[in-house]
Design a protein around this motif. Structure first.
Motif, PDB file in Angstrom:
ATOM      1  N   SER A 100       0.842  -1.203   0.000  1.00  0.00           N
ATOM      2  CA  SER A 100       0.000   0.000   0.000  1.00  0.00           C
ATOM      3  C   SER A 100       0.873   1.248   0.000  1.00  0.00           C
ATOM      4  O   SER A 100       0.524   2.257  -0.632  1.00  0.00           O
ATOM      5  CB  SER A 100      -0.901   0.012   1.231  1.00  0.00           C
ATOM      6  N   ARG A 101       2.008   1.180   0.718  1.00  0.00           N
ATOM      7  CA  ARG A 101       2.881   2.360   0.792  1.00  0.00           C
ATOM      8  C   ARG A 101       3.424   2.725  -0.584  1.00  0.00           C
ATOM      9  O   ARG A 101       3.415   3.883  -0.987  1.00  0.00           O
ATOM     10  CB  ARG A 101       4.042   2.066   1.764  1.00  0.00           C
ATOM     11  N   ASP A 102       3.851   1.694  -1.332  1.00  0.00           N
ATOM     12  CA  ASP A 102       4.371   1.949  -2.680  1.00  0.00           C
ATOM     13  C   ASP A 102       3.260   2.494  -3.593  1.00  0.00           C
ATOM     14  O   ASP A 102       3.487   3.430  -4.372  1.00  0.00           O
ATOM     15  CB  ASP A 102       4.940   0.659  -3.288  1.00  0.00           C
ATOM     16  N   ALA A 103       2.079   1.893  -3.489  1.00  0.00           N
ATOM     17  CA  ALA A 103       0.969   2.332  -4.353  1.00  0.00           C
ATOM     18  C   ALA A 103       0.610   3.781  -4.038  1.00  0.00           C
ATOM     19  O   ALA A 103       0.381   4.596  -4.937  1.00  0.00           O
ATOM     20  CB  ALA A 103      -0.232   1.412  -4.163  1.00  0.00           C
ATOM     21  N   GLN A 104       0.583   4.122  -2.745  1.00  0.00           N
ATOM     22  CA  GLN A 104       0.278   5.502  -2.332  1.00  0.00           C
ATOM     23  C   GLN A 104       1.317   6.472  -2.889  1.00  0.00           C
ATOM     24  O   GLN A 104       0.979   7.573  -3.353  1.00  0.00           O
ATOM     25  CB  GLN A 104       0.242   5.567  -0.794  1.00  0.00           C
ATOM     26  N   GLU A 105       2.588   6.043  -2.840  1.00  0.00           N
ATOM     27  CA  GLU A 105       3.657   6.918  -3.349  1.00  0.00           C
ATOM     28  C   GLU A 105       3.446   7.211  -4.837  1.00  0.00           C
ATOM     29  O   GLU A 105       3.638   8.347  -5.293  1.00  0.00           O
ATOM     30  CB  GLU A 105       5.024   6.251  -3.100  1.00  0.00           C
ATOM     31  N   LEU A 106       3.037   6.199  -5.589  1.00  0.00           N
ATOM     32  CA  LEU A 106       2.806   6.402  -7.028  1.00  0.00           C
ATOM     33  C   LEU A 106       1.629   7.355  -7.263  1.00  0.00           C
ATOM     34  O   LEU A 106       1.684   8.227  -8.137  1.00  0.00           O
ATOM     35  CB  LEU A 106       2.550   5.062  -7.728  1.00  0.00           C
ATOM     36  N   VAL A 107       0.578   7.193  -6.463  1.00  0.00           N
ATOM     37  CA  VAL A 107      -0.597   8.078  -6.591  1.00  0.00           C
ATOM     38  C   VAL A 107      -0.179   9.525  -6.297  1.00  0.00           C
ATOM     39  O   VAL A 107      -0.527  10.450  -7.056  1.00  0.00           O
ATOM     40  CB  VAL A 107      -1.719   7.620  -5.623  1.00  0.00           C
ATOM     41  N   ASP A 108       0.579   9.712  -5.231  1.00  0.00           N
ATOM     42  CA  ASP A 108       1.019  11.064  -4.847  1.00  0.00           C
ATOM     43  C   ASP A 108       1.919  11.669  -5.926  1.00  0.00           C
ATOM     44  O   ASP A 108       1.798  12.858  -6.256  1.00  0.00           O
ATOM     45  CB  ASP A 108       1.779  11.028  -3.513  1.00  0.00           C
ATOM     46  N   LEU A 109       2.792  10.833  -6.453  1.00  0.00           N
ATOM     47  CA  LEU A 109       3.736  11.300  -7.471  1.00  0.00           C
ATOM     48  C   LEU A 109       2.995  11.750  -8.731  1.00  0.00           C
ATOM     49  O   LEU A 109       3.292  12.805  -9.302  1.00  0.00           O
ATOM     50  CB  LEU A 109       4.694  10.142  -7.799  1.00  0.00           C
ATOM     51  N   ALA A 110       2.014  10.947  -9.159  1.00  0.00           N
ATOM     52  CA  ALA A 110       1.243  11.303 -10.369  1.00  0.00           C
ATOM     53  C   ALA A 110       0.530  12.629 -10.154  1.00  0.00           C
ATOM     54  O   ALA A 110       0.487  13.486 -11.042  1.00  0.00           O
ATOM     55  CB  ALA A 110       0.242  10.196 -10.698  1.00  0.00           C
ATOM     56  N   ARG A 111      -0.023  12.799  -8.942  1.00  0.00           N
ATOM     57  CA  ARG A 111      -0.752  14.048  -8.650  1.00  0.00           C
ATOM     58  C   ARG A 111       0.217  15.233  -8.688  1.00  0.00           C
ATOM     59  O   ARG A 111      -0.063  16.242  -9.326  1.00  0.00           O
ATOM     60  CB  ARG A 111      -1.427  13.941  -7.274  1.00  0.00           C
ATOM     61  N   SER A 112       1.376  15.084  -8.033  1.00  0.00           N
ATOM     62  CA  SER A 112       2.297  16.225  -7.949  1.00  0.00           C
ATOM     63  C   SER A 112       2.886  16.555  -9.329  1.00  0.00           C
ATOM     64  O   SER A 112       3.209  17.697  -9.610  1.00  0.00           O
ATOM     65  CB  SER A 112       3.394  15.976  -6.915  1.00  0.00           C
ATOM     66  N   ARG A 113       3.043  15.551 -10.201  1.00  0.00           N
ATOM     67  CA  ARG A 113       3.597  15.830 -11.532  1.00  0.00           C
ATOM     68  C   ARG A 113       2.514  16.210 -12.542  1.00  0.00           C
ATOM     69  O   ARG A 113       2.814  16.515 -13.694  1.00  0.00           O
ATOM     70  CB  ARG A 113       4.360  14.618 -12.086  1.00  0.00           C
ATOM     71  N   GLY A 114       1.243  16.089 -12.132  1.00  0.00           N
ATOM     72  CA  GLY A 114       0.148  16.457 -13.039  1.00  0.00           C
ATOM     73  C   GLY A 114       0.030  15.532 -14.246  1.00  0.00           C
ATOM     74  O   GLY A 114      -0.299  15.979 -15.348  1.00  0.00           O
ATOM     75  N   VAL A 115       0.319  14.238 -14.034  1.00  0.00           N
ATOM     76  CA  VAL A 115       0.203  13.283 -15.152  1.00  0.00           C
ATOM     77  C   VAL A 115      -0.794  12.185 -14.785  1.00  0.00           C
ATOM     78  O   VAL A 115      -1.150  12.010 -13.614  1.00  0.00           O
ATOM     79  CB  VAL A 115       1.574  12.650 -15.514  1.00  0.00           C
ATOM     80  N   LYS A 116      -1.247  11.460 -15.806  1.00  0.00           N
ATOM     81  CA  LYS A 116      -2.227  10.386 -15.577  1.00  0.00           C
ATOM     82  C   LYS A 116      -1.537   9.143 -15.031  1.00  0.00           C
ATOM     83  O   LYS A 116      -0.428   8.804 -15.469  1.00  0.00           O
ATOM     84  CB  LYS A 116      -2.924   9.991 -16.885  1.00  0.00           C
ATOM     85  N   LEU A 117      -2.225   8.489 -14.113  1.00  0.00           N
ATOM     86  CA  LEU A 117      -1.780   7.172 -13.654  1.00  0.00           C
ATOM     87  C   LEU A 117      -2.988   6.250 -13.798  1.00  0.00           C
ATOM     88  O   LEU A 117      -4.060   6.529 -13.254  1.00  0.00           O
ATOM     89  CB  LEU A 117      -1.320   7.236 -12.188  1.00  0.00           C
ATOM     90  N   MET A 118      -2.810   5.195 -14.568  1.00  0.00           N
ATOM     91  CA  MET A 118      -3.921   4.252 -14.789  1.00  0.00           C
ATOM     92  C   MET A 118      -3.431   2.830 -14.520  1.00  0.00           C
ATOM     93  O   MET A 118      -2.261   2.526 -14.731  1.00  0.00           O
ATOM     94  CB  MET A 118      -4.427   4.399 -16.228  1.00  0.00           C
ATOM     95  N   VAL A 119      -4.326   1.993 -14.024  1.00  0.00           N
ATOM     96  CA  VAL A 119      -3.976   0.602 -13.705  1.00  0.00           C
ATOM     97  C   VAL A 119      -4.794  -0.328 -14.600  1.00  0.00           C
ATOM     98  O   VAL A 119      -5.967  -0.062 -14.883  1.00  0.00           O
ATOM     99  CB  VAL A 119      -4.254   0.304 -12.210  1.00  0.00           C
ATOM    100  N   GLY A 120      -4.179  -1.432 -15.016  1.00  0.00           N
ATOM    101  CA  GLY A 120      -4.835  -2.359 -15.946  1.00  0.00           C
ATOM    102  C   GLY A 120      -5.861  -3.272 -15.291  1.00  0.00           C
ATOM    103  O   GLY A 120      -5.725  -4.490 -15.345  1.00  0.00           O
ATOM    104  N   HIS A 121      -6.887  -2.663 -14.713  1.00  0.00           N
ATOM    105  CA  HIS A 121      -7.996  -3.460 -14.161  1.00  0.00           C
ATOM    106  C   HIS A 121      -8.951  -3.785 -15.304  1.00  0.00           C
ATOM    107  O   HIS A 121     -10.009  -3.158 -15.471  1.00  0.00           O
ATOM    108  CB  HIS A 121      -8.726  -2.683 -13.061  1.00  0.00           C
ATOM    109  N   LEU A 122      -8.545  -4.760 -16.072  1.00  0.00           N
ATOM    110  CA  LEU A 122      -9.181  -5.048 -17.367  1.00  0.00           C
ATOM    111  C   LEU A 122     -10.694  -5.242 -17.301  1.00  0.00           C
ATOM    112  O   LEU A 122     -11.429  -4.765 -18.172  1.00  0.00           O
ATOM    113  CB  LEU A 122      -8.522  -6.315 -17.951  1.00  0.00           C
ATOM    114  N   LEU A 123     -11.163  -5.924 -16.259  1.00  0.00           N
ATOM    115  CA  LEU A 123     -12.590  -6.271 -16.237  1.00  0.00           C
ATOM    116  C   LEU A 123     -13.497  -5.049 -16.097  1.00  0.00           C
ATOM    117  O   LEU A 123     -14.675  -5.115 -16.437  1.00  0.00           O
ATOM    118  CB  LEU A 123     -12.882  -7.280 -15.115  1.00  0.00           C
ATOM    119  N   GLU A 124     -12.947  -3.941 -15.617  1.00  0.00           N
ATOM    120  CA  GLU A 124     -13.761  -2.718 -15.528  1.00  0.00           C
ATOM    121  C   GLU A 124     -14.103  -2.191 -16.929  1.00  0.00           C
ATOM    122  O   GLU A 124     -14.933  -1.301 -17.079  1.00  0.00           O
ATOM    123  CB  GLU A 124     -13.034  -1.639 -14.719  1.00  0.00           C
ATOM    124  N   TYR A 125     -13.421  -2.753 -17.933  1.00  0.00           N
ATOM    125  CA  TYR A 125     -13.666  -2.316 -19.319  1.00  0.00           C
ATOM    126  C   TYR A 125     -14.378  -3.406 -20.122  1.00  0.00           C
ATOM    127  O   TYR A 125     -14.519  -3.289 -21.326  1.00  0.00           O
ATOM    128  CB  TYR A 125     -12.327  -1.933 -19.985  1.00  0.00           C
TER     129      TYR A 125
END
Ligand SMILES: NC(=O)c1ccc[n+]([C@@H]2O[C@H](COP(=O)([O-])OP(=O)(O)OC[C@H]3O[C@@H](n4cnc5c(N)ncnc54)[C@H](O)[C@@H]3O)[C@@H](O)[C@H]2O)c1
Length: 333
Positions: A100-125
């Motif tokens: 969870s700590r690593d995942a949170q860091e990635l979320v925070d990083l994407a927000r601070s850099r203003g870029v998209k972060l998407m995860v391949g949760h295929l079934l949602e599509y």
């Protein structure tokens, strides 16, 4: 045009390569893989794409504005972190990270850099999952009561993640997506039969605050190949069978009602009605998912399976791991 780099073109990553190579508004700039055999295959099929083993080469080229990571799961965090730090829109295969700590860091990083972060949760599509979601949101199944997932097969046996982390991300993401909520506790039991410390089979229960439940059975040591989601609602019951070539969804007009028959007594009546097999579009879910990522970049919108969704799933997986280690004790989220 969005310049795209795919990192990891093994069993699954090559499907991403195929899809992004075929999308309009996209240029497949790089495929990066450590394995020379994989690189050779990609070179033969996509002669105009740069094929490399050097991830830094990808990061040094600003024309590759979007980076897709489909390596083995333990490398997701490190590679995604580098891509986000380099200011790239980043797509990571499921699961987003292994803690969870690593995942949170990635979320925070994407927000601070203003870029998209998407995860391949295929079934949602998946069009069939979207059909089920619409039914729930429109109240067509009545009150959604519980879900259960069966994702079992013989193989693929992995070494550096167990069946829970390898297979359950899909089911956890769908449970949260369909219920529009996240569980409050997880309990999981399983066993490692083939490799020490790597569970081959896991049975997990996710409890939601309002009494809804989701049960997940994942295994790579099973005689059947089953990919099934069952929703029991107060009015209708819906089954999604991903192994069916057609007729992936069946809606059962079945239910039970508890009625007061006298001031002191209750009667339960069971209802069995028609079975509806709706026509579901045959769109490839991965194509829809890849298109969605590019559209989110072009239109500056938030992906359906964004970093927050990825983090939520990782938190559930981590709680499940803790429960496995504690012999199935429920772990609160
Ligand atoms: N969305 C889905 O339905 C789905 C299905 C299968 C797998 N996956 C995910 O895809 C990912 C890959 O799984 P797979 O089955 O393709 O594994 P795989 O082992 O077949 O492929 C991984 C590839 O990544 C390469 N690689 C590893 N580390 C690298 C690095 N640092 N730089 C560049 N390349 C590197 C390897 O050489 C290999 O070719 C996993 O995260 C898995 O969970 C998703």
């Amino acid at each position: 045009m969005v310049g795209v780099a795919v990192v990891g073109a093994g069993h699954w990553g090559r499907n991403l390569v195929r899809n992004f190579a075929a999308l309009t508004d996209v240029e497949l700039k790089y495929v990066c893989d450590l394995n020379e055999k994989v690189r050779q295959t990609i070179r033969e099929i996509y002669p105009r794409t740069n094929v490399t083993e050097d991830f830094q080469k990808v990061l040094n080229d600003p024309s590759a504005g979007a980076v897709l990571i489909a390596t083995d799961t333990p490398y997701h965090f490190d590679l995604a972190k580098q891509a986000l730090e380099a200011g790239r829109h980043t797509y990571v295969e499921k699961p987003l990270a292994m803690s969870s700590r690593d995942a949170q860091e990635l979320v925070d990083l994407a927000r601070s850099r203003g870029v998209k972060l998407m995860v391949g949760h295929l079934l949602e599509y998946h069009p069939a999952m979207n059909y089920m979601k619409k039914m729930i949101d429109r109240g067509q199944a009545g009150e959604p009561l519980y879900l259960y997932f069966q994702r079992v097969n013989l193989g693929i046996v992995r070494k550096n993640e167990n069946a829970w982390w390898s297979l359950a991300p899909h089911d956890v993401s769908v449970a949260c997506y369909l219920f529009g909520d996240q569980p409050v506790s997880v309990s999981a039991s399983g066993h490692a039969y083939l490799q020490k410390g790597v569970e081959d089979v896991v049975f997990a229960n996710l409890k939601f605050a309002d009494g809804k439940m989701a049960h997940i059975h994942v295994s790579w040591l099973d005689p059947h190949k089953i990919r099934r989601v069952t929703l029991v609602g107060s009015q209708k019951m819906v089954v999604f069978d991903d192994m069916a070539a057609a007729e992936k969804i069946r809606v059962y007009d079945k239910g039970a009602e508890v009625r007061s028959v006298a001031s002191y007594a209750e009667a339960i009546t069971l209802r069995t009605g028609d079975i509806l097999i709706p026509k579901i579009p045959a769109d490839e879910p991965l194509k829809t998912e890849c298109r969605h990522f590019i559209d989110c970049i072009i239109n500056d919108t938030t992906p359906r399976s964004d970093g927050a969704d990825g983090l939520r799933v990782v938190k559930v997986l981590a709680a499940g791991s803790e429960s496995l280690a504690r012999g199935g004790e429920p772990v609160s989220l």
